[in-house]
Design a protein around this motif. Structure first.
Motif, PDB file in Angstrom:
ATOM      1  N   TYR A 349      48.514  35.976  33.236  1.00  0.00           N
ATOM      2  CA  TYR A 349      48.128  35.536  34.571  1.00  0.00           C
ATOM      3  C   TYR A 349      47.582  34.112  34.530  1.00  0.00           C
ATOM      4  O   TYR A 349      47.431  33.518  33.460  1.00  0.00           O
ATOM      5  N   GLY A 350      47.277  33.557  35.697  1.00  0.00           N
ATOM      6  CA  GLY A 350      46.677  32.237  35.815  1.00  0.00           C
ATOM      7  C   GLY A 350      45.515  32.287  36.781  1.00  0.00           C
ATOM      8  O   GLY A 350      44.651  33.138  36.698  1.00  0.00           O
ATOM      9  N   HIS A 351      45.488  31.344  37.739  1.00  0.00           N
ATOM     10  CA  HIS A 351      44.572  31.313  38.885  1.00  0.00           C
ATOM     11  C   HIS A 351      43.149  30.918  38.530  1.00  0.00           C
ATOM     12  O   HIS A 351      42.525  30.146  39.250  1.00  0.00           O
ATOM     13  N   SER A 352      42.606  31.399  37.437  1.00  0.00           N
ATOM     14  CA  SER A 352      41.209  31.131  37.096  1.00  0.00           C
ATOM     15  C   SER A 352      40.986  29.674  36.709  1.00  0.00           C
ATOM     16  O   SER A 352      39.899  29.137  36.920  1.00  0.00           O
ATOM     17  N   HIS A 353      42.005  29.034  36.148  1.00  0.00           N
ATOM     18  CA  HIS A 353      41.954  27.674  35.594  1.00  0.00           C
ATOM     19  C   HIS A 353      41.246  27.620  34.243  1.00  0.00           C
ATOM     20  O   HIS A 353      41.264  26.596  33.568  1.00  0.00           O
ATOM     21  N   MET A 354      40.599  28.712  33.847  1.00  0.00           N
ATOM     22  CA  MET A 354      39.934  28.755  32.548  1.00  0.00           C
ATOM     23  C   MET A 354      40.542  29.870  31.690  1.00  0.00           C
ATOM     24  O   MET A 354      41.227  30.747  32.191  1.00  0.00           O
ATOM     25  N   THR A 355      40.268  29.808  30.389  1.00  0.00           N
ATOM     26  CA  THR A 355      40.672  30.899  29.507  1.00  0.00           C
ATOM     27  C   THR A 355      39.787  32.107  29.779  1.00  0.00           C
ATOM     28  O   THR A 355      38.559  32.008  29.687  1.00  0.00           O
ATOM     29  N   GLU A 356      40.403  33.218  30.119  1.00  0.00           N
ATOM     30  CA  GLU A 356      39.654  34.463  30.279  1.00  0.00           C
ATOM     31  C   GLU A 356      40.488  35.605  29.712  1.00  0.00           C
ATOM     32  O   GLU A 356      41.722  35.569  29.735  1.00  0.00           O
ATOM     33  N   VAL A 357      39.808  36.614  29.209  1.00  0.00           N
ATOM     34  CA  VAL A 357      40.451  37.825  28.709  1.00  0.00           C
ATOM     35  C   VAL A 357      39.729  39.006  29.334  1.00  0.00           C
ATOM     36  O   VAL A 357      38.507  39.153  29.166  1.00  0.00           O
ATOM     37  N   LEU A 358      40.464  39.833  30.088  1.00  0.00           N
ATOM     38  CA  LEU A 358      39.891  40.984  30.776  1.00  0.00           C
ATOM     39  C   LEU A 358      40.559  42.242  30.243  1.00  0.00           C
ATOM     40  O   LEU A 358      41.779  42.292  30.097  1.00  0.00           O
ATOM     41  N   SER A 481      22.336  33.453  30.771  1.00  0.00           N
ATOM     42  CA  SER A 481      22.976  34.094  31.917  1.00  0.00           C
ATOM     43  C   SER A 481      24.489  33.903  31.890  1.00  0.00           C
ATOM     44  O   SER A 481      25.258  34.838  32.163  1.00  0.00           O
ATOM     45  N   CYS A 482      24.927  32.700  31.556  1.00  0.00           N
ATOM     46  CA  CYS A 482      26.359  32.396  31.434  1.00  0.00           C
ATOM     47  C   CYS A 482      26.997  33.283  30.372  1.00  0.00           C
ATOM     48  O   CYS A 482      28.075  33.865  30.593  1.00  0.00           O
ATOM     49  N   ARG A 483      26.334  33.413  29.224  1.00  0.00           N
ATOM     50  CA  ARG A 483      26.884  34.233  28.143  1.00  0.00           C
ATOM     51  C   ARG A 483      26.983  35.693  28.571  1.00  0.00           C
ATOM     52  O   ARG A 483      27.935  36.394  28.220  1.00  0.00           O
ATOM     53  N   ARG A 484      25.996  36.154  29.332  1.00  0.00           N
ATOM     54  CA  ARG A 484      26.018  37.544  29.796  1.00  0.00           C
ATOM     55  C   ARG A 484      27.185  37.788  30.741  1.00  0.00           C
ATOM     56  O   ARG A 484      27.865  38.819  30.672  1.00  0.00           O
ATOM     57  N   VAL A 485      27.448  36.834  31.623  1.00  0.00           N
ATOM     58  CA  VAL A 485      28.563  36.962  32.562  1.00  0.00           C
ATOM     59  C   VAL A 485      29.887  37.036  31.809  1.00  0.00           C
ATOM     60  O   VAL A 485      30.756  37.860  32.133  1.00  0.00           O
ATOM     61  N   ILE A 486      30.057  36.181  30.802  1.00  0.00           N
ATOM     62  CA  ILE A 486      31.305  36.171  30.023  1.00  0.00           C
ATOM     63  C   ILE A 486      31.542  37.532  29.388  1.00  0.00           C
ATOM     64  O   ILE A 486      32.623  38.127  29.513  1.00  0.00           O
ATOM     65  N   VAL A 487      30.538  38.066  28.712  1.00  0.00           N
ATOM     66  CA  VAL A 487      30.677  39.331  27.994  1.00  0.00           C
ATOM     67  C   VAL A 487      30.928  40.485  28.963  1.00  0.00           C
ATOM     68  O   VAL A 487      31.831  41.303  28.760  1.00  0.00           O
ATOM     69  N   CYS A 488      30.136  40.554  30.033  1.00  0.00           N
ATOM     70  CA  CYS A 488      30.260  41.681  30.964  1.00  0.00           C
ATOM     71  C   CYS A 488      31.580  41.650  31.725  1.00  0.00           C
ATOM     72  O   CYS A 488      32.196  42.696  31.948  1.00  0.00           O
ATOM     73  N   SER A 493      35.438  44.735  34.581  1.00  0.00           N
ATOM     74  CA  SER A 493      35.984  44.156  35.805  1.00  0.00           C
ATOM     75  C   SER A 493      36.431  45.221  36.796  1.00  0.00           C
ATOM     76  O   SER A 493      36.545  44.945  37.990  1.00  0.00           O
ATOM     77  N   ASP A 494      36.740  46.426  36.323  1.00  0.00           N
ATOM     78  CA  ASP A 494      37.094  47.518  37.233  1.00  0.00           C
ATOM     79  C   ASP A 494      35.802  48.168  37.710  1.00  0.00           C
ATOM     80  O   ASP A 494      35.148  48.920  36.981  1.00  0.00           O
ATOM     81  N   ARG A 495      35.409  47.882  38.948  1.00  0.00           N
ATOM     82  CA  ARG A 495      34.121  48.323  39.476  1.00  0.00           C
ATOM     83  C   ARG A 495      34.091  49.820  39.776  1.00  0.00           C
ATOM     84  O   ARG A 495      33.046  50.365  40.125  1.00  0.00           O
ATOM     85  N   PHE A 496      35.233  50.502  39.672  1.00  0.00           N
ATOM     86  CA  PHE A 496      35.269  51.936  39.908  1.00  0.00           C
ATOM     87  C   PHE A 496      34.925  52.715  38.634  1.00  0.00           C
ATOM     88  O   PHE A 496      34.690  53.917  38.699  1.00  0.00           O
ATOM     89  N   LEU A 497      34.916  52.048  37.500  1.00  0.00           N
ATOM     90  CA  LEU A 497      34.625  52.713  36.237  1.00  0.00           C
ATOM     91  C   LEU A 497      33.151  52.518  35.872  1.00  0.00           C
ATOM     92  O   LEU A 497      32.505  51.596  36.362  1.00  0.00           O
ATOM     93  N   PRO A 498      32.605  53.362  35.014  1.00  0.00           N
ATOM     94  CA  PRO A 498      31.198  53.221  34.634  1.00  0.00           C
ATOM     95  C   PRO A 498      30.909  51.866  34.026  1.00  0.00           C
ATOM     96  O   PRO A 498      31.733  51.293  33.314  1.00  0.00           O
ATOM     97  N   ARG A 499      29.710  51.345  34.328  1.00  0.00           N
ATOM     98  CA  ARG A 499      29.309  50.048  33.801  1.00  0.00           C
ATOM     99  C   ARG A 499      29.136  50.112  32.285  1.00  0.00           C
ATOM    100  O   ARG A 499      28.691  51.124  31.738  1.00  0.00           O
ATOM    101  N   LYS A 502      24.275  46.797  30.147  1.00  0.00           N
ATOM    102  CA  LYS A 502      22.980  47.267  30.626  1.00  0.00           C
ATOM    103  C   LYS A 502      22.477  46.368  31.732  1.00  0.00           C
ATOM    104  O   LYS A 502      22.659  45.156  31.720  1.00  0.00           O
ATOM    105  N   ASN A 503      21.829  46.982  32.710  1.00  0.00           N
ATOM    106  CA  ASN A 503      21.217  46.268  33.842  1.00  0.00           C
ATOM    107  C   ASN A 503      22.238  45.506  34.673  1.00  0.00           C
ATOM    108  O   ASN A 503      21.893  44.553  35.378  1.00  0.00           O
ATOM    109  N   SER A 504      23.537  45.898  34.591  1.00  0.00           N
ATOM    110  CA  SER A 504      24.544  45.226  35.419  1.00  0.00           C
ATOM    111  C   SER A 504      24.743  46.026  36.689  1.00  0.00           C
ATOM    112  O   SER A 504      24.322  47.152  36.809  1.00  0.00           O
ATOM    113  N   ARG A 505      25.416  45.396  37.660  1.00  0.00           N
ATOM    114  CA  ARG A 505      25.628  46.067  38.932  1.00  0.00           C
ATOM    115  C   ARG A 505      26.586  47.230  38.752  1.00  0.00           C
ATOM    116  O   ARG A 505      27.537  47.142  38.032  1.00  0.00           O
TER     117      ARG A 505
END
Length: 505
Positions: A349-358, A481-488, A493-499, A502-505
């Motif tokens: 995929y693209g769109h993000s403009h950055m390297t991401e792996v989900l 905070s940035c590092r936490r966002v990257i890892v989480c 990314s699938d908000r229907f599955l269990p988190r 820790k302490n994430s939405r």
């Protein structure tokens, strides 16, 4: 917009959820998800297997889109232990700007600058660079040509190209069908000029439509008469067909902007129009139950591929697990990947403009990783990034081929050096397996990387520097905070599955 608001069922809470849970807001200010009535895609159950648990199929003899696999001598670039492999170029988010003007203002107050109409820079401010700029600026033609020439010169053995869309620049207030058509055709001509004999498999970006981000459901006859994207789907289908003159791409391309093509015997690529899940495609407030019927179509294509013993790669512009894709659609896609994880061997995929792996996790066993979504960084510098291109290595044609993604290399151009010294050198940014210490690029190994990153801040900072392509203005900006966002983001990314954080939405 008026048509959608008057006739759609979405309310103000859902509108808030769409806007404030997109990628523009990495930490949503509200704990909302865009949801309407529950809906699900019908997915056939697997056919029972024999005692070994394996299903053997013999793929029919068909012609190959790739004329001849390159015979490769021993190379330090990549080795598949003596077995054939495919070298794949992934281009993403080119955002070609024919109005780019060297020396123009990079701080013009508009969504995009560095154009003839942006005016001159203020006293003491630098103007737009010759090769592009870190400001809100897209790709000048000289940058596009230099990148394509570098690829052609250094990687003459590319087997095929995937281009996941967004040819059009960000000057959305100046768009029209005519302008978009001209830019889309220009980008197609550039690709064919530099790679006249290389198969190219394309996908549709959100910037290609007019109005931008507008993808009405074609299955609604009334909407289709008033707001049809038929002009765009026909334009793209003609371009995609010109990229693949030896095969007939599937007719779905002219209906919903998706299509399927057999690249080699037993190996298929499905190009999916994921703009139907985009949160800024306001038509999902009108119909969010599988708009475009693209998920139903995807299931049928995957079932046919499974029946024939084919492996599949999926390409699209917006990654289904990316924050810009609404949650219910994301979850339905997760269900599809869970069911067909043995058939789907790569996602690009693209769109993000950055390297991401989900990572996709099994919806029936949420701790088990079953898929990897590669978000390839952009070719454009927009915004505050270095331009880049990425090569993937895929298991080639041999009796035990899995068509798995074996490695990736990303190359970048440092804009500071290019503009200051005319040093237009594309450097290897990183190799995934070597520089991230990955045993393979299968989902469990990426899951293991997340565990290591969670315990090692320096490894996460390194991943962030790769993600922003060593941008001189972003590479060192990654706090706790940035590092936490990257890892989480990588694992939940699938908000229907269990988190999983820790302490994430």
């Amino acid at each position: 917009m008026e048509y959608v608001i008057r006739r759609g069922r979405a309310n103000h809470v859902q509108l808030c959820a769409l806007i404030f849970t997109s990628s523009y807001f990495p930490t949503p200010p509200c704990g909302l998800q865009f949801q309407d009535k529950d809906w699900s895609v019908d997915i056939p159950v697997p056919i029972p297997t024999g005692p070994t648990g394996l299903r053997k199929h013999v793929a029919p003899k068909v012609s190959s889109v790739i004329p001849v696999e390159h015979r490769r001598a021993k190379s330090t670039e990549f080795s598949n232990e003596g077995r054939p492999y495919l070298k794949v170029l992934h281009l993403a988010d080119l955002h070609y700007d024919p109005s780019y003007r060297e020396g123009s203002s990079t701080k013009c107050g508009a969504p995009i600058c560095c154009q003839a109409q942006s005016g001159s820079p203020m006293t003491g401010e630098a103007g737009a660079g010759r090769w592009g700029d870190y400001g809100p600026c897209d790709s000048p033609e000289i940058l596009v040509r230099n990148m394509l020439e570098d690829i052609r010169r250094r990687h003459s053995d590319i087997d095929y190209i995937i281009y996941t869309g967004d040819s059009v620049a960000h000057d959305l207030w100046k768009l029209s069908r005519e302008k978009n058509t001209k830019v889309i055709n220009k980008v197609g001509e550039l690709l064919k000029e530099y790679f006249p004999y290389t198969p190219i498999v394309g996908a549709l970006g959100n910037h290609e439509s007019f109005p931008r981000d507008s993808f009405p459901p074609p299955e609604d006859a009334t909407v289709n008469r008033k707001f049809s994207n038929l002009w765009l789907y026909n334009l793209m289908a003609d371009q995609w067909q010109s990229f693949l003159p030896n095969v007939n791409i599937s007719t779905e391309a002219r209906i919903s902007g998706s299509y399927s093509v057999l690249i080699q015997p037993g190996f298929r690529i499905i190009s999916l129009n994921t703009n139907f899940c985009y949160k800024f495609n306001w038509w999902i407030m009108y119909k969010n139950n599988d708009p475009g019927n693209v998920l139903r179509w995807l299931v049928r294509e995957l079932q046919k591929a499974e029946d024939k013993g084919e492996y599949v790669h999926i390409i699209a512009h917006i990654a289904p697990l990316y924050a810009d894709c609404y949650e219910q659609w994301r979850y339905q896609f997760s269900r599809i990947v869970s069911r067909f994880s043995g058939t789907i061997r790569g996602q690009f995929y693209g769109h993000s403009h950055m390297t991401e792996v989900l990572l996709n996790y099994d919806v029936n066993d949420p701790k088990r990783p079953v898929g990897v979504q590669y978000l390839t960084p952009s070719n454009t510098p927009y915004h505050r990034l270095n331009p880049s291109y990425t090569l993937f290595y895929v298991d080639g044609s041999h009796p035990d081929s899995t068509r798995a993604v074996l490695d990736s290399n990303t190359y970048f151009l440092n804009l500071t050096a290019a503009n200051a010294h005319d040093d237009v050198t594309w450097h290897l940014l990183y190799s995934a397996r070597r520089d991230l210490s990955l045993r393979t690029l299968e989902a469990p190994d990426w899951h293991d990387l997340v565990r290591r990153m969670d315990k090692d801040p320096e490894l996460t900072r390194k991943f962030h520097a790769f993600a922003v392509k060593m941008s001189d203005v972003l590479k060192d900006e990654c706090d706790k905070s940035c590092r936490r966002v990257i890892v989480c983001n990588m694992v939940e990314s699938d908000r229907f599955l269990p988190r999983k954080c820790k302490n994430s939405r």
